[in-house]
Design a protein around this motif. Structure first.
Motif, PDB file in Angstrom:
ATOM      1  N   LEU A  33       0.845  -1.197   0.000  1.00  0.00           N
ATOM      2  CA  LEU A  33       0.000   0.000   0.000  1.00  0.00           C
ATOM      3  C   LEU A  33       0.879   1.246   0.000  1.00  0.00           C
ATOM      4  O   LEU A  33       2.044   1.192   0.399  1.00  0.00           O
ATOM      5  CB  LEU A  33      -0.887   0.012   1.239  1.00  0.00           C
ATOM      6  CG  LEU A  33      -1.963  -1.054   1.343  1.00  0.00           C
ATOM      7  CD1 LEU A  33      -2.632  -0.973   2.701  1.00  0.00           C
ATOM      8  CD2 LEU A  33      -2.983  -0.877   0.246  1.00  0.00           C
ATOM      9  N   LEU A  37      -1.037   5.626   3.589  1.00  0.00           N
ATOM     10  CA  LEU A  37      -2.207   4.809   3.909  1.00  0.00           C
ATOM     11  C   LEU A  37      -1.837   3.660   4.835  1.00  0.00           C
ATOM     12  O   LEU A  37      -2.567   3.363   5.783  1.00  0.00           O
ATOM     13  CB  LEU A  37      -2.840   4.274   2.613  1.00  0.00           C
ATOM     14  CG  LEU A  37      -4.069   3.394   2.784  1.00  0.00           C
ATOM     15  CD1 LEU A  37      -5.191   4.175   3.461  1.00  0.00           C
ATOM     16  CD2 LEU A  37      -4.525   2.853   1.448  1.00  0.00           C
ATOM     17  N   LEU A  40      -1.370   5.010   8.323  1.00  0.00           N
ATOM     18  CA  LEU A  40      -2.667   5.358   8.904  1.00  0.00           C
ATOM     19  C   LEU A  40      -3.411   4.111   9.385  1.00  0.00           C
ATOM     20  O   LEU A  40      -3.924   4.077  10.507  1.00  0.00           O
ATOM     21  CB  LEU A  40      -3.512   6.119   7.882  1.00  0.00           C
ATOM     22  CG  LEU A  40      -4.840   6.652   8.374  1.00  0.00           C
ATOM     23  CD1 LEU A  40      -4.618   7.748   9.401  1.00  0.00           C
ATOM     24  CD2 LEU A  40      -5.646   7.181   7.210  1.00  0.00           C
ATOM     25  N   VAL A  41      -3.432   3.078   8.563  1.00  0.00           N
ATOM     26  CA  VAL A  41      -4.132   1.843   8.938  1.00  0.00           C
ATOM     27  C   VAL A  41      -3.429   1.153  10.100  1.00  0.00           C
ATOM     28  O   VAL A  41      -4.075   0.652  11.026  1.00  0.00           O
ATOM     29  CB  VAL A  41      -4.252   0.901   7.716  1.00  0.00           C
ATOM     30  CG1 VAL A  41      -4.791  -0.452   8.115  1.00  0.00           C
ATOM     31  CG2 VAL A  41      -5.141   1.527   6.653  1.00  0.00           C
TER      32      VAL A  41
END
Length: 105
Positions: A33, A37, A40-41
């Motif tokens: 990814l 992102l 963040l995840v």
């Protein structure tokens, strides 16, 4: 032991949920990814895990709000001391190296 607030079965189920979130976080790390992102995840997953551990394994869900706030404020202050202050100092170290290169170069 059936009179406990949470039977052992609940803790095993919670452990399985924590394991699933951990495995999901490991899979996300290798999924390719975009970095923003993925970070963040992973931070969201870590927050979920920390919340479950704090409230159920440390039994803070059943305590008075004063004790809960004491623990959470302590965790927040510790996070600031561990991450913000070294990052601030690290910026000064990088500036020192850049100034050293300019003077020697």
């Amino acid at each position: 032991m059936s009179t406990d607030a949470h039977p052992y079965r609940f803790y095993w189920l919670l452990w399985v949920v924590l394991l699933a979130v951990t495995l999901l976080m490991i899979a996300i790390e290798g999924a390719g990814l975009p970095a923003a992102l993925a970070v963040l995840v992973l931070l969201f997953g870590s927050a979920i895990k920390a919340t479950l551990i704090i409230f159920y394994y440390m039994h803070l869900k059943f305590e008075h709000m004063g004790l809960i706030m004491t623990v959470l404020v302590g965790l927040f202050v510790t996070a600031i001391l561990m991450f913000v202050l070294p990052a601030y100092d690290g910026g000064h170290i990088l500036d020192s190296f850049q100034n050293l290169k300019e003077y020697s170069g």
